[in-house]
Scaffold this active site. Structure first.
Site, PDB file in Angstrom:
ATOM      1  CD  GLU A 162       4.119   0.417   6.935  1.00 31.91           C
ATOM      2  OE1 GLU A 162       5.220   0.859   7.992  1.00 31.91           O
ATOM      3  OE2 GLU A 162       3.871   1.365   6.292  1.00 31.91           O
ATOM      4  CG  ASP A 192      -0.374  -0.173   2.645  1.00 28.27           C
ATOM      5  OD1 ASP A 192       0.890  -0.945   2.514  1.00 28.27           O
ATOM      6  OD2 ASP A 192      -0.701   0.467   3.437  1.00 28.27           O
TER       7      ASP A 192
END
Ligand SMILES: [Zn+2]
Length: 405
Positions: free
Chosen positions: A198, A133
């Site tokens: 994350e 991400d």
């Protein structure tokens, strides 16, 4: 290089990462595109009077092309769709001839693990971790399309996630590709993991994964994770992380008409709280100023910032929200007790809650007899790579792995 091309099938050509299809390559082969690449594998095309397709492809290293492909996947918050990342990584694994596992602990939050088995698979393994991400973009602040992986004439590539941390994920895979080509066989198994979420704390990613049997079966001996880019001639190496706290202080007080001087108001209490927190902040800032470097030493103090003020009408509350990053040598209980004492001082009806309260995750020992560190440091010395060990001022998925160890 200057190429002269003519194209017989002129449909959906993309020049140098542009997302604008063009049917006029000839018009774009001007010197401002001395190194252009053409993507047309999915379409019928031919070239005359110029280089062959193979020659064209040689203008860019395959590793760079794959990196740019990964960058073009908009795995951006909020509400990330990881499907394209998974299919991209599945293709990479198959091109490397390696097995891939996709774990779904939470729907639409895939955890991808590619495995390169060593000659002695019973040994503790090496985990190379990265996240898929990327943080949101403010498009109006960008001079390039953040999801087009545009490359300029100097070879600079622009895109969200290029540093944090798709380049690292790709480097893991490309390093294996290179080693495989050289016929290298490693003794230990290497796992390459690609995590979701994350950037929003890893709650549905690494935090859950480290508590599963799938994680323990990976039999990890050492893990490498993200660091931070440094323009100087040394690599920054994080061996610990501060703990992230989100502290909410609720100041409740006497309700009443706004024209009167009420006793025991939430505003007066808030003034005391703000004063105590900000005094503590200044003390930490003063300590910071005695340190040799403003960034490299940030992890050695506790930072504290007021991030939000909100109010509730029933009961009449004023709420202050502080983002606190606790230094690794700060006693957590002591700090919490200090904050509680400020609440007591502010008066009755002042309470403290935690929206987030990371524990102390510990540190990775760099001294003594840590064989992993000795091997890593030895290899870096051999390659004349300078390391600067430091405490990560932010937080990453590495904290969960460190805690699990
Ligand atoms: Zn990151």
């Amino acid at each position: 290089m200057f190429l002269k091309l003519s194209i017989t099938a002129t449909k959906n050509f993309f020049i140098d990462g542009s997302n604008e299809p063009t049917d006029n390559l000839l018009g774009n082969t001007a010197p401002q595109y001395p190194m252009f690449t053409v993507q047309c594998e999915d379409y019928q095309c031919s070239f005359t009077g110029g280089e062959t397709m193979a020659a064209l492809k040689e203008t860019e290293d395959g590793a760079v092309t794959r990196f740019r492909e990964y960058l073009r996947i908009p795995s951006v918050h909020p509400d990330v769709n990881y499907d394209e990342c998974v299919s991209f990584l599945t293709r990479q694994a198959s091109s490397l001839g390696l097995p891939i596992q996709v774990h779904q602990l939470v729907k639409n939050k895939p955890i991808v693990v590619i495995t390169w088995e060593g000659t002695n698979p019973t040994l503790p393994t090496i985990l190379l971790n990265s996240h898929m991400d990327v943080v949101p973009v403010y498009r109006e602040k960008w001079t390039k399309d953040p999801f087009n992986a545009e490359k300029d004439e100097h070879g600079n590539i622009y895109g969200r996630g290029s540093q944090d941390m798709k380049c690292v994920g790709i480097q893991y895979l490309e390093a294996i590709r290179k080693l495989q080509k050289e016929g290298v066989k490693l003794r230990r198994t290497v796992h390459i993991s690609f995590m979701p979420d994350e950037e929003i704390g890893g709650k549905d990613g690494m935090r859950k994964f480290v508590n599963t049997s799938d994680f323990f079966e990976l039999n990890i001996g050492v893990s490498l994770d993200e660091g931070v880019a440094n323009p100087m001639e040394e690599l920054l190496l994080f061996y610990a992380e501060r703990s992230s706290w989100s502290v909410e202080v609720h100041c409740s007080g006497t309700p009443g008409h706004g024209t009167l001087f009420h006793e025991d108001t939430s505003g007066e209490k808030l003034q005391i709280i703000l004063d105590r927190f900000m005094t503590y902040r200044q003390q930490q800032k003063d300590i910071m100023e005695t340190k040799p470097h403003p960034i490299f030493s940030l992890g050695e103090v506790t930072s504290l910032n007021l991030t939000q003020m909100k109010s509730t009408l029933v009961p009449p509350d004023l709420v202050l929200v502080f983002d606190v990053r606790v230094a690794i040598d700060q006693d957590h209980q002591e700090l919490e007790e200090l904050m509680q004492s400020w609440c007591l001082e502010a008066g009755p009806g002042v309470t403290l809650t935690f929206a987030q309260k990371d524990p102390n995750f510990g540190i990775t020992e760099l001294e003594g007899n840590n064989p992993w560190w000795a091997a890593f440091k030895g290899a870096c010395n051999e390659m004349e790579v300078n390391l600067r060990p430091m405490i990560c001022p932010g937080v990453t998925d590495a904290r969960y792995i460190r805690q699990a160890s």
